[in-house]
Design a protein around this motif. Structure first.
Motif, short mmCIF file in Angstrom:
data_model
loop_
_atom_site.label_atom_id
_atom_site.label_comp_id
_atom_site.label_asym_id
_atom_site.label_seq_id
_atom_site.Cartn_x
_atom_site.Cartn_y
_atom_site.Cartn_z
N PRO A 12 29.89 -18.66 30.22
CA PRO A 12 29.32 -20.00 30.45
C PRO A 12 30.12 -20.76 31.50
O PRO A 12 31.35 -20.74 31.49
N ALA A 13 29.41 -21.40 32.41
CA ALA A 13 30.06 -22.20 33.45
C ALA A 13 30.28 -23.61 32.92
O ALA A 13 29.60 -24.57 33.31
N ARG A 14 31.21 -23.71 32.00
CA ARG A 14 31.46 -24.98 31.34
C ARG A 14 32.96 -25.24 31.28
O ARG A 14 33.75 -24.34 31.03
N ARG A 15 33.33 -26.47 31.48
CA ARG A 15 34.73 -26.90 31.46
C ARG A 15 34.88 -27.96 30.38
O ARG A 15 34.11 -28.93 30.33
N LEU A 16 35.84 -27.76 29.48
CA LEU A 16 36.12 -28.74 28.44
C LEU A 16 37.34 -29.55 28.82
O LEU A 16 38.34 -29.00 29.32
N GLU A 17 37.29 -30.85 28.60
CA GLU A 17 38.40 -31.73 28.93
C GLU A 17 38.74 -32.63 27.75
O GLU A 17 37.84 -33.09 27.03
N LEU A 18 40.03 -32.84 27.56
CA LEU A 18 40.52 -33.72 26.50
C LEU A 18 41.61 -34.60 27.09
O LEU A 18 42.59 -34.10 27.64
N TRP B 133 38.64 -23.58 30.75
CA TRP B 133 37.40 -22.94 31.16
C TRP B 133 37.60 -21.43 31.21
O TRP B 133 38.73 -20.94 31.12
N ALA B 134 36.51 -20.70 31.31
CA ALA B 134 36.55 -19.24 31.31
C ALA B 134 36.29 -18.71 32.71
O ALA B 134 35.52 -19.29 33.48
N GLU B 135 36.93 -17.58 33.03
CA GLU B 135 36.75 -16.91 34.31
C GLU B 135 36.50 -15.42 34.08
O GLU B 135 37.06 -14.83 33.18
N GLY B 136 35.69 -14.81 34.93
CA GLY B 136 35.39 -13.38 34.81
C GLY B 136 33.97 -13.20 34.29
O GLY B 136 33.11 -14.07 34.47
N PRO B 137 33.72 -12.07 33.61
CA PRO B 137 34.65 -11.01 33.23
C PRO B 137 34.77 -9.94 34.31
O PRO B 137 34.02 -9.94 35.30
N VAL C 221 37.44 -7.45 30.53
CA VAL C 221 38.54 -8.41 30.49
C VAL C 221 38.06 -9.73 31.08
O VAL C 221 37.36 -9.76 32.10
N PHE C 222 38.43 -10.81 30.42
CA PHE C 222 38.13 -12.14 30.95
C PHE C 222 39.38 -13.01 30.83
O PHE C 222 40.34 -12.66 30.14
N THR C 223 39.35 -14.14 31.51
CA THR C 223 40.50 -15.03 31.56
C THR C 223 40.11 -16.40 31.03
O THR C 223 39.04 -16.93 31.36
N MET C 224 40.98 -16.97 30.18
CA MET C 224 40.83 -18.35 29.76
C MET C 224 41.88 -19.17 30.51
O MET C 224 43.09 -18.93 30.36
N ALA C 225 41.41 -20.07 31.35
CA ALA C 225 42.29 -20.88 32.18
C ALA C 225 42.49 -22.25 31.54
O ALA C 225 41.55 -22.83 30.97
N THR C 226 43.69 -22.76 31.64
CA THR C 226 44.03 -24.07 31.08
C THR C 226 44.90 -24.81 32.08
O THR C 226 45.76 -24.20 32.74
#
Length: 310
Positions: A40-46, A125-129, A137-142
């Motif tokens: 999913p092309a979604r970015r979560l922000e807090l 957000w997520a990158e890949g796979p 393999v996928f990446t979780m970026a923070t």
């Protein structure tokens, strides 16, 4: 929660236990085919995330960082971003089932020292796979921002195991180099529960032998992020950086090679690989099995320009 152009802004940090349960319940519906998966092309922000003093004390104690230190451990911002990662990975539109995902490695880049009182705006957000011989393999970026400036960022790699066309292939094995041992640590059977209480990550594979056996492990295993944090806490390079004896920037990373079954005894090794740079390993004390291979590096401050001559 507010959503705008693929960005979801959260008012509070999600609770990890409901996310774990929700991800487990949705897992049977996520059957692939995983080769064509799209994240999913979604970015979560807090906004305004902080390290609570009590939580920070528990974390420092279980990971070996100095109690009451003013500088935030370089792995602590991961705890602030992990609930956002979990919200993404446990969602119905995330293609890979949450149970069984393998955390294979992490890279951390810290651009400024942080303190417990800093208010951080955190995003994930997520990158890949990408294809892997054992699956995808996928990446979780923070990232964490302070006053609008990125001060900390990480990339966590996860493997979803599934059948692939290259399933029988084997990658080249990297040299298994022995480093000078700096410490030996006895890890109790309750380590997973203690780290889970400090981090909020109460994945069943870390809590007890009966719950770990449900997922194919003979005993509970230590969190990979605990192993990474404990090695950084023991590193001379990280300790010098925390004391302000190097520049603001710190780079660190690790590959998780094999699970640490609890209880056990492990050996931490560190060897200088350049100025303020070191290679790190964590091995089983009895069998020498490599559990973690990593590195840490910081830059010394530039020398001050010479003053005017008299």
């Amino acid at each position: 929660m507010r959503a705008t152009d693929g960005v979801e802004r959260l008012d509070t940090a999600p609770k990890l236990t409901p996310l774990l349960l929700g991800g487990a319940l949705r897992a049977p519906r996520k059957r692939g085919p995983f080769e064509a998966a799209r994240l999913p092309a979604r970015r979560l922000e807090l906004g305004g995330a902080r390290a609570g003093s009590a939580a920070l004390r528990r974390y420092a104690e279980v990971c070996g960082f100095p109690a009451g230190a003013e500088v935030l451990p370089p792995t602590y911002p991961h705890l602030l971003g992990f609930p956002l990662q979990m919200r993404l990975m446990s969602a119905a539109d995330f293609p890979f089932p949450l149970p069984g995902l393998v955390h294979t490695g992490i890279e951390v880049h810290q651009h400024a020292r942080l303190t417990a009182g800093d208010a951080l705006d955190v995003a994930a957000w997520a990158e890949g796979p990408e294809p892997h011989r054992r699956g995808s393999v996928f990446t979780m970026a923070t990232e964490a921002r302070r006053g609008g400036e990125v001060v900390w960022e990480s990339r966590s790699r996860y493997l979803c195991r599934h059948r692939t066309a290259a399933a029988g292939e084997r990658g080249e094995r990297e040299p298994d180099e022995e480093l000078p041992v700096r410490a030996e640590w006895r890890l109790g059977g309750d380590l997973g529960r203690r780290y889970g209480a400090a981090s909020g990550d109460r994945n069943p594979i870390h809590l007890s032998a009966p719950t770990a056996k449900l997922f194919g492990f003979p005993r509970a295993i230590a969190h990979g992020m605990w192993s990474f944090a404990r090695c950084l806490a023991g590193s001379e390079v990280q300790q010098a950086w925390a004391r302000g004896e190097a520049g603001e920037h710190l780079d660190a990373g690790a590959e998780f090679k094999a699970p640490v079954l609890l209880p056990t005894t492990v050996r931490f090794a560190e060897r200088e690989a350049g100025t303020n740079t070191a290679a790190l390993t964590l091995r089983g004390a009895e069998d020498g099995r490599l559990h973690l291979s990593g590195s840490v590096s910081s830059a010394r401050p530039s020398p001050a320009p010479p003053g005017p001559s008299n």
